[in-house]
Design a protein around this motif. Structure first.
Motif, mmCIF file in Angstrom:
data_model
loop_
_atom_site.group_PDB
_atom_site.id
_atom_site.type_symbol
_atom_site.label_atom_id
_atom_site.label_comp_id
_atom_site.label_asym_id
_atom_site.label_seq_id
_atom_site.Cartn_x
_atom_site.Cartn_y
_atom_site.Cartn_z
ATOM 1 N N LEU A 165 -6.160 4.006 -9.197
ATOM 2 C CA LEU A 165 -4.706 4.149 -9.118
ATOM 3 C C LEU A 165 -4.253 3.470 -7.829
ATOM 4 O O LEU A 165 -4.549 3.943 -6.731
ATOM 5 N N THR A 166 -3.559 2.371 -7.950
ATOM 6 C CA THR A 166 -3.161 1.611 -6.778
ATOM 7 C C THR A 166 -1.949 2.248 -6.109
ATOM 8 O O THR A 166 -1.240 3.086 -6.696
ATOM 9 N N VAL A 167 -1.684 1.819 -4.900
ATOM 10 C CA VAL A 167 -0.512 2.316 -4.175
ATOM 11 C C VAL A 167 0.769 1.914 -4.903
ATOM 12 O O VAL A 167 1.743 2.680 -4.944
ATOM 13 N N ASP A 168 0.789 0.738 -5.507
ATOM 14 C CA ASP A 168 1.973 0.309 -6.263
ATOM 15 C C ASP A 168 2.273 1.279 -7.406
ATOM 16 O O ASP A 168 3.438 1.586 -7.686
ATOM 17 N N GLU A 169 1.223 1.765 -8.075
ATOM 18 C CA GLU A 169 1.427 2.727 -9.160
ATOM 19 C C GLU A 169 1.996 4.037 -8.633
ATOM 20 O O GLU A 169 2.830 4.677 -9.292
ATOM 21 N N PHE A 170 1.563 4.451 -7.451
ATOM 22 C CA PHE A 170 2.119 5.669 -6.853
ATOM 23 C C PHE A 170 3.589 5.483 -6.486
ATOM 24 O O PHE A 170 4.426 6.363 -6.708
ATOM 25 N N ASP A 186 -9.520 6.301 -7.120
ATOM 26 C CA ASP A 186 -9.711 5.485 -5.931
ATOM 27 C C ASP A 186 -8.551 4.512 -5.843
ATOM 28 O O ASP A 186 -7.961 4.128 -6.862
ATOM 29 N N LEU A 187 -8.214 4.103 -4.616
ATOM 30 C CA LEU A 187 -7.070 3.225 -4.414
ATOM 31 C C LEU A 187 -7.391 1.760 -4.688
ATOM 32 O O LEU A 187 -6.501 0.971 -4.983
ATOM 33 N N LEU A 188 -8.652 1.390 -4.571
ATOM 34 C CA LEU A 188 -9.081 0.015 -4.809
ATOM 35 C C LEU A 188 -10.373 0.013 -5.625
ATOM 36 O O LEU A 188 -11.174 0.950 -5.518
ATOM 37 N N PRO A 189 -10.602 -1.029 -6.410
ATOM 38 C CA PRO A 189 -11.895 -1.140 -7.115
ATOM 39 C C PRO A 189 -13.028 -1.281 -6.094
ATOM 40 O O PRO A 189 -12.812 -1.733 -4.958
ATOM 41 N N ILE A 217 -3.162 -1.986 3.287
ATOM 42 C CA ILE A 217 -4.128 -2.463 2.304
ATOM 43 C C ILE A 217 -3.884 -3.922 1.942
ATOM 44 O O ILE A 217 -4.829 -4.711 1.787
ATOM 45 N N ASP A 218 -2.631 -4.314 1.824
ATOM 46 C CA ASP A 218 -2.300 -5.675 1.389
ATOM 47 C C ASP A 218 -2.474 -6.722 2.483
ATOM 48 O O ASP A 218 -2.562 -7.922 2.183
ATOM 49 N N PHE A 234 -1.872 5.199 8.916
ATOM 50 C CA PHE A 234 -0.610 5.054 8.192
ATOM 51 C C PHE A 234 0.015 6.430 8.050
ATOM 52 O O PHE A 234 -0.663 7.460 8.131
ATOM 53 N N SER A 235 1.315 6.469 7.822
ATOM 54 C CA SER A 235 2.010 7.762 7.784
ATOM 55 C C SER A 235 2.651 8.051 6.436
ATOM 56 O O SER A 235 3.096 9.167 6.200
ATOM 57 N N ASN A 236 2.736 7.064 5.531
ATOM 58 C CA ASN A 236 3.306 7.290 4.203
ATOM 59 C C ASN A 236 2.816 6.194 3.266
ATOM 60 O O ASN A 236 2.061 5.301 3.670
ATOM 61 N N LEU A 237 3.239 6.252 2.015
ATOM 62 C CA LEU A 237 2.759 5.300 1.018
ATOM 63 C C LEU A 237 3.176 3.870 1.323
ATOM 64 O O LEU A 237 2.413 2.925 1.069
ATOM 65 N N ASP A 238 4.364 3.688 1.865
ATOM 66 C CA ASP A 238 4.809 2.333 2.192
ATOM 67 C C ASP A 238 3.931 1.725 3.281
ATOM 68 O O ASP A 238 3.538 0.551 3.194
ATOM 69 N N ASP A 239 3.604 2.524 4.302
ATOM 70 C CA ASP A 239 2.708 2.033 5.356
ATOM 71 C C ASP A 239 1.319 1.740 4.798
ATOM 72 O O ASP A 239 0.671 0.762 5.175
#
Length: 804
Positions: free
Chosen positions: A718-723, A742-745, A342-343, A332-337
């Motif tokens: 801290l999830t990607v949505d929070e970022f 961590d990005l996921l539990p 992940i989803d 991936f290249s950015n937070l949106d990617d």
């Protein structure tokens, strides 16, 4: 520097004092040992033991024990014979006074085996270690080196998918454990979590895991322990032998082949072998894992010359070539990617099965050359060893064209001397000297700013290990001094050249004892200090590597408001920010129970590491492709403690079983925070049925049940949505709380079920395995691809071996 100059002189002076003090040759040498049945491991009485060419021999007693006394020479060729069993030949020297002989029945395909005295390769009997023999390694020969080592309790793996797997010993990995390959430190780009050791496990004949702090014997970096691996031994006076092994796997549709040949003559012997692996895309239970194929090629050769009665000379070389695919959906290249990746229920860019390997991928080659000589005196021994290694690594990201993002070549030369001195009163021990130099260079053609700079480094170390036997107790003490300096040359994004010199030195020590009890049980206790200087990548790494942007300890500054700012112009050094070396203090205790039908080993340990180097989140930064999380390297004090358990029961001649387990607790002391990526607790049970069928030997049916618990010791989530929310609203997630995340539990715990059936018929052996019998969907907490995909689904494995 002055001390370093006098280290070789001191070593040679100590050696010369006793070279001429050897005892005169007397007819007082002895050969003793025991003879066993190879299959049942029961002692064999009344075996004929004969010295070839002389009218000297004996017969083993009712316990299989034999002894030949009043021998004048230091070396003899022996032959062991017994009605209904194959002959065993052995070239014996008095460096290994006790020998174990395992005679094979005429009806089995296996050859008789000779095992010389079980001397610990660590030279420390008080530290905890466990060994995988060649027979045990056959069952895992098609797995990675780290997966093979993980069969030992206390050893886990950290991975980037199934193709890139590294060992973890008591929570530590990469630059905090050493791998000793055929007597040489395996030198590679060990600083990357996604950089696995380039060693072919199918060519390993013996693997030993040292769990104690092993710095005194092996040098800096062994804070967690060491893994010692050896190729097949080159024996004298042995017939042509070897094996051809073919392996096929359903998951990845892989095919593998291995060849090994060796022959021993009276005064010399030779060894050669090689392997090839071709694997396509792997499969999770519900989908294909695109771009996870691999291709591996390796070959090796060696010789042993025995020109004089006291001298052995060995030469060895090996080449390993890997082309490894990395899951395409993990890029991936950015937070949106990253959010999309992940989803997604199925990894992005998933396609049909193929053997093709595209970007991202790794292309690695490792060459090893070794020349060693050994002098065996009556009361002392001297070993000299020279090593030369070339490690080439190219990493390809997803970009236009086929130029690598990283292209590094590491060249290492080493010289090791160790002298096992004559006894001084009640003390026996060894003095050693280790010298090495390295050159690590970025190769042209990447069109990127080097992630790590070029460097030239030199290392020197001298050690002393002494032991004192007092009845059934052995006391051990060791000291070591190490010196390291490096010259750094790097390039900034604007092509500005920067340079620096770094120097580190340290003294380490170890103290321990081993107690053999009358019950046959053993207790070992060892306290050792260990250290390692920061590696160049931890100081200077700059930019994107693997999943995130990372900045080394000398590549960022902190302003008064505690806002992190990455530096693109100018480099810090020790005057701007002191970076002391990591220093570890590890205490490890092992209690072994050895009964007729039961064996158990329990190990407890605590490891305190001062100035522990780790990465932590620092904020968001804007790149040409969008916003990205970036990390900086920092230091803290860390504490690790845990327990390992291994048990083995022999219920009858037809049934054995065993339990293995491990638990680890770790903490960042100053921050009172958890580390990400620490292995969770594990517990396994294995049942082994040994049915007797006429014509089949070594017949075995095994069922393995292993449960991996959920990891509850983890940093905040801290999830990607929070970022994304923080970025849209101008919120700094790390200004007030810079703790790890961590990005996921952590994933849920899971039960893994495996089955294997193996047997030998004449010269042919086979092994059929089913891994993940119930095709369970699971994710491994220490696999960095767990964010994007499930782990492997069911895998059928068939292995055929022809013994020459």
């Amino acid at each position: 520097m002055r001390l370093q100059r006098y280290i070789p002189l001191l070593f040679l002076s100590l050696f010369s004092l006793t070279m001429n003090a050897q005892d005169k040759v007397e007819c007082s040498n002895i050969i003793e040992g025991k003879v066993y049945d190879l299959e049942t491991k029961e002692p064999l009485p009344f075996v004929n033991v004969q010295i070839i060419g002389e009218a000297i021999g004996t017969v083993s007693d009712e316990n299989g024990y034999f002894i030949i006394k009043e021998l004048c020479k230091k070396e003899y060729d022996l032959v062991f014979s017994f009605v209904g069993y194959k002959l065993a030949r052995h070239h014996h020297d008095f460096h290994h006074p006790f020998v174990e002989i395992y005679l094979a029945s005429d009806e089995v395909m296996l050859q008789s085996v000779v095992v010389e005295a079980k001397a610990s390769k660590t030279d420390l009997s008080s530290t905890s270690s466990q060994v995988l023999t060649s027979k045990e390694l056959e069952a895992v020969s098609s797995e990675s080196l780290a997966e093979a080592a993980s069969r030992i309790s206390g050893v886990n793996t950290i991975s980037t998918g199934q193709n890139v797997v590294k060992p973890i010993i008591h929570g530590l990995h990469s630059n905090r454990i050493l791998i000793i390959n055929n007597g040489l430190r395996h030198e590679f780009q060990n600083w990357g979590i996604d950089h696995a050791p380039e060693i072919d496990p199918s060519l390993v004949d013996r693997l030993e895991v040292v769990k104690g702090a092993a710095t005194v014997r092996f040098g800096p970096d062994a804070l967690g322990g060491a893994i010692l691996i050896d190729p097949p031994a080159m024996e004298l006076s042995t017939p042509l032998s070897g094996k051809v092994n073919l392996v096929g796997k359903s998951n990845g549709q892989s095919y593998e082949s291995t060849l090994e040949l060796k022959k021993g003559f009276k005064w010399w012997s030779v060894l050669a072998g090689g392997s090839y692996v071709k694997q396509g895309d792997l499969q999770a239970p519900d989908y294909n894992l695109s771009n996870t194929g691999k291709e591996e090629k390796s070959y090796y050769g060696g010789f042993r010359i025995h020109p004089f009665a006291h001298v052995d000379v060995e030469g060895y070389f090996s080449h390993y070539d890997q082309n490894l695919g990395i899951l395409r959906g993990s890029v991936f290249s950015n937070l949106d990617d990253l959010k999309l990746a992940i989803d997604s229920d199925v990894p992005l860019f998933t396609e049909d099965f193929t053997y093709d390997i595209q970007q991202p991928r790794q292309d690695i080659q490792h060459d090893l050359y070794k020349l060693s000589a050994r002098y065996l005196g009556k009361t002392h021994a001297l070993n000299v060893q020279y090593g030369y290694q070339i490690n080439s690594r190219r990493e390809f990201g997803v970009r236009k064209g086929d130029a690598p993002n990283i292209d590094l070549e590491l060249v290492t030369e080493s010289l090791d001397l160790d002298w096992r001195h004559p006894k001084v009163g009640p003390f026996s021990g060894k003095i050693g000297l280790q010298l090495s130099k390295q050159a690590n260079d970025n190769q042209p053609g990447t069109a990127t700013v080097p992630f790590v700079p070029n460097y030239d480094s030199k290392r020197a170390g001298v050690y002393l290990i002494e032991s004192l036997a007092a009845g059934s107790t052995t006391f051990e003490l060791g000291f070591r001094y190490d010196y390291m300096d490096a010259q750094i040359t790097g390039r900034e994004p604007d092509n500005t050249i920067y340079r620096n010199n770094i120097l580190y030195e340290n003294i380490t020590a170890t103290l321990g004892f081993k107690k053999d009890m009358q019950s046959g049980n053993t207790f070992r206790s060892n306290f050792g200090t260990a250290w390692r200087p920061p590696n160049v990548a931890e100081l200077y790494r700059f930019g994107q590597h693997s999943f995130f942007l990372e900045y080394g300890l000398w590549r960022y500054t902190i302003n008064e408001d505690y806002d992190f700012v990455s530096t693109t112009q100018g480099i810090l050094d020790e005057n701007d920010r002191a970076v002391p070396p990591e220093v570890g203090y590890k205490w490890i205790n092992t209690y072994e129970v050895n009964k007729e039908n039961f064996r158990a080993e329990v190990t407890g340990y605590v490891n305190y590491i001062k100035n522990y180097i780790y990465s932590k989140p620092a904020g968001l930064t804007r790149t040409p492709r969008g916003y990205f999380v970036y990390f900086i390297y920092d230091q803290t004090d860390a504490l690790f403690w845990g327990i390992d358990l291994t048990t083995e029961w022999t219920h009858s001649d037809l049934f054995t079983s065993g339990i293995r387990g491990s638990y680890l607790w770790s903490k960042q002391i100053e921050e009172n925070d958890n580390f990400a990526g620490q292995p969770p607790a594990k517990l396994s049970y294995e049942m082994n049925f040994l049915p007797k069928i006429k014509g089949l030997n070594n017949h075995s049916l095994k069922l393995y049940l292993g449960y991996t618990f959920k990891q509850y010791q983890h940093p905040r989530i801290l999830t990607v949505d929070e970022f994304l929310y923080a970025n849209q609203n101008g919120v700094d997630r790390f200004k007030d709380d810079a703790s790890d995340f961590d990005l996921l539990p952590p994933p849920d715990g899971y039960l893994m079920s495996n089955f294997s059936w193996s047997a030998d018929w004449k010269k042919i052996g086979w092994r059929f395995q089913v891994k993940n019998i119930f095709n369970v969907s699971y994710r491994n907490y220490t696999d960095r691809l767990r964010y994007f995909a499930d782990d492997l689904g069911r895998n059928f494995i068939l292995s055929l071996t022809y013994h020459i």
